[in-house]
Scaffold this active site. Structure first.
Site, PDB file in Angstrom:
ATOM      1  CG  HIS A   1      83.348  47.698 -43.652  1.00  0.00           C
ATOM      2  ND1 HIS A   1      84.845  47.285 -43.457  1.00  0.00           N
ATOM      3  CD2 HIS A   1      83.185  49.068 -42.927  1.00  0.00           C
ATOM      4  CE1 HIS A   1      84.904  48.156 -42.476  1.00  0.00           C
ATOM      5  NE2 HIS A   1      84.295  49.062 -42.265  1.00  0.00           N
TER       6      HIS A   1
ATOM      7  CD  GLU B   1      54.263  55.236 -53.177  1.00  0.00           C
ATOM      8  OE1 GLU B   1      53.798  54.563 -52.634  1.00  0.00           O
ATOM      9  OE2 GLU B   1      54.262  56.315 -51.692  1.00  0.00           O
TER      10      GLU B   1
ATOM     11  CD  GLU C   1      50.515  46.347 -46.462  1.00  0.00           C
ATOM     12  OE1 GLU C   1      48.913  47.379 -46.433  1.00  0.00           O
ATOM     13  OE2 GLU C   1      50.309  45.850 -47.655  1.00  0.00           O
TER      14      GLU C   1
ATOM     15  CE  LYS D   1      45.863  61.436 -48.387  1.00  0.00           C
ATOM     16  NZ  LYS D   1      46.702  62.183 -49.589  1.00  0.00           N
TER      17      LYS D   1
ATOM     18  N   GLY E   1      50.778  61.370 -49.158  1.00  0.00           N
ATOM     19  CA  GLY E   1      51.572  60.162 -47.873  1.00  0.00           C
ATOM     20  C   GLY E   1      52.321  59.882 -47.473  1.00  0.00           C
ATOM     21  NE  ARG E   2      55.747  60.421 -53.361  1.00  0.00           N
ATOM     22  CZ  ARG E   2      53.831  59.656 -54.218  1.00  0.00           C
ATOM     23  NH1 ARG E   2      53.629  59.089 -53.290  1.00  0.00           N
ATOM     24  NH2 ARG E   2      53.804  60.257 -54.954  1.00  0.00           N
TER      25      ARG E   2
ATOM     26  CE  LYS F   1      48.021  50.127 -51.890  1.00  0.00           C
ATOM     27  NZ  LYS F   1      47.258  51.424 -51.860  1.00  0.00           N
TER      28      LYS F   1
END
Ligand code: F6P
Length: 525
Positions: free
Chosen positions: A384, A353, A216, A210, A267-268, A493
């Protein structure tokens, strides 16, 4: 802006819910509730677009539900919802609207019920459809380009989790001959492992960000470009595309093929925008439009269904009931579908978030709990691993099961066993089992919700995701939170960029003793 309303814990409904919890909420017994009301399943289940929801195995009765709905009214949920759909700037700390719903709005439909800013919405809708059409035309072009066998999405958070989850979920609809890779981690081993499988002439890199500033993604994008050029690749316009609101930064990076979106898409919540391009390449333009259509149907349901039959509202209110009155600290998501294996990770960002905040929209500290921890794995795998704790642990964890009635690609006998397991787990959590010995005793009375999809299709996945977005909106609205910002990710950050320099220089001056000690140990030279 959000109207100043009475805070949820100061409403009469909140006080009434507290009293109800103290009187019989704490001791509510699901088994007794089913015995007392033969219609409980019908009373507490409902159809919603593309899915069916059974809420009957939750720790609620008619009175609880009535009070929760009153709480919603007293907290101004409807007004806040309508403000979102009217394009008001409900993301107040960033002075932005939250209009991801617009991305799935058909070009012809009227965008907002409320009168505010209709012109603004109409303009955005026109721009958005222009971009959608261009992006889908590009997706079709890539699908027809036999040389382009590998598509690598480089992005993180909302620019990774949504498309990755959806591409995996809809693998049955994926065009064969296209491999879609997702690289998100700054750990170079991830990109290196993908690059080792690629040939530059057959690869399309999608740089999804965005902001086009995320460390990253920028680091991975830089390394991908370097690899491409080192392998003799020259045609960046053909082999790189950027999906971003910051087209200028993408151009500066050297990418001329761009698909934009806007600051009113968080963003999400961006899977529906250009960030969905990997999915559009995988399932085609019509598949992507069906995906948007399923979500739009859920938007309409959220906007117009009466609160008592409004599934996102009911789920969001249940979240509040469990978090603030029962004090449950987490919710487990259990999709009984291998295709939905990334759904828990996707929902973690969506829930935590959005609502992982300790202040209200005005910055005032809240005296009550907000977002639960969201976690899970696909079933039956989780059975399990950690279901032991869900059945016999000291914490009660509401579980949300997702099951799919019909699957196309299973093997004989498997799907029946899968469905038997999901039903059995929900049943066991509720019913429990008496045993004198202690170790074999299950208390039961453990709540669960059951979401049932007829089939996992682009449309039903779209509806399921939009349902989750809106339920998070509902609990956030009750708590008075701004669900659309994420300041909590900033500090780390900033500190990482300082420490990155220090790892080079070895300078530990001013650091706390622990960070300094670890820095020294991590020094390579
Ligand atoms: O750091 C959190 C975050 O801002 C998320 O909200 C977002 O989805 C992710 O980073 C990626 O951001 P971008 O798409 O701008 O690279």
């Amino acid at each position: 802006m959000r109207e100043a309303l009475i805070r949820c814990d100061r409403t009469p409904a909140w006080a009434a819910l507290r009293a109800l919890y103290a009187a019989n909420g704490r001791t509510f017994d699901l088994r007794e509730a089913f015995a007392a009301n033969p219609r409980r399943f019908t009373d507490f289940s409902q159809d919603a677009p593309h899915l069916f929801a059974d809420l009957s195995k939750n720790l609620i009765d008619a009175q609880t539900q009535t009070l929760l709905l009153k709480l919603a009214l007293q907290c101004g949920l409807e007004g806040h919802r309508d403000a979102m759909f009217a394009g008001e700037k409900i993301n107040s700390t960033e002075n932005r609207a939250a209009m991801h719903f617009l991305l799935r709005n058909p070009a012809s439909a009227h965008a907002g019920r409320a009168p505010a800013a209709p012109e603004n919405i109409a303009n955005e809708l026109a721009r958005m459809h222009e971009t959608l059409n261009a992006m889908l035309a590009y997706a079709e072009q890539v699908r027809q380009d036999a040389a382009m066998t590998d598509i690598v999405n480089i992005g993180i958070g909302g620019s990774d989790l949504g498309p990755q989850m959806a591409v995996l979920a809809l693998d049955e609809f994926r065009l064969s001959g296209k491999r879609i890779h997702f690289v998100s981690n700054i750990d170079g081993q991830e990109l290196a492992a993908v690059l080792a499988q690629l040939k530059p002439q057959n690869t399309l890199f999608l740089i999804a960000s965005k902001t086009f500033t995320t460390t990253e993604t920028m680091t991975n994008a830089g390394s991908a470009k370097h690899w491409f050029e080192a392998q003799g690749g020259t045609d960046i316009a053909r082999h790189f595309a950027a999906l971003t609101t910051n087209v200028a930064a993408a151009n500066d990076f050297g990418i001329s093929t761009t698909f934009g979106f806007w600051d009113w898409v968080g963003g999400r919540y961006s899977l529906w925008s250009a960030i969905g391009l990997p999915l559009a390449i995988a399932i085609g333009a019509q598949g992507f439009r069906d995906f948007l259509g399923g979500a739009h149907a859920m938007d309409d349901h959220f906007r117009s269904a009466p609160l008592a039959q409004n599934l996102p509202v009911r789920l969001g209110l249940l979240d509040v009931w469990y978090r603030n009155f029962h004090g449950f600290t987490s919710r487990s998501i259990a999709p009984y579908s291998s295709a939905l294996r990334r759904l828990p990770a996707y929902l973690q960002q969506l829930e935590m978030e959005s609502n992982g905040k300790r202040v209200d929209a005005d910055g005032q500290v809240l005296p009550f709990a907000t977002a639960p921890v969201l976690w899970g794995e696909p079933g039956t795998n989780g059975q399990h691993a950690y279901f032991q704790m869900l059945h016999q642990g000291t914490e009660v964890v509401p579980v949300e099961f997702v099951a799919i009635k019909r699957v196309a690609r299973s093997l004989p006998g498997h799907h029946n066993k899968l469905l038997a397991n999901v039903l059995a787990q929900a049943q066991a959590l509720m019913q429990g089992k008496d045993d004198v010995g202690g170790h074999k005793h299950f208390t039961g009375n453990r709540p669960s919700t059951f979401l049932l999809l007829e089939a996992l299709t682009p449309a039903s996945l779209g509806a399921l995701i939009a349902l989750q977005e809106h339920r998070v909106f509902v609990s956030g609205a009750i708590w008075g939170i701004n669900s659309f910002d994420q300041w909590g990710v900033e500090l780390g950050k900033v500190l990482a960029s300082d420490i990155e320099q220090r790892l080079q220089s070895g300078d530990a001056v001013g650091l706390d003793a622990s960070t300094a000690g670890l820095l020294q140990r991590l020094q390579l030279s």
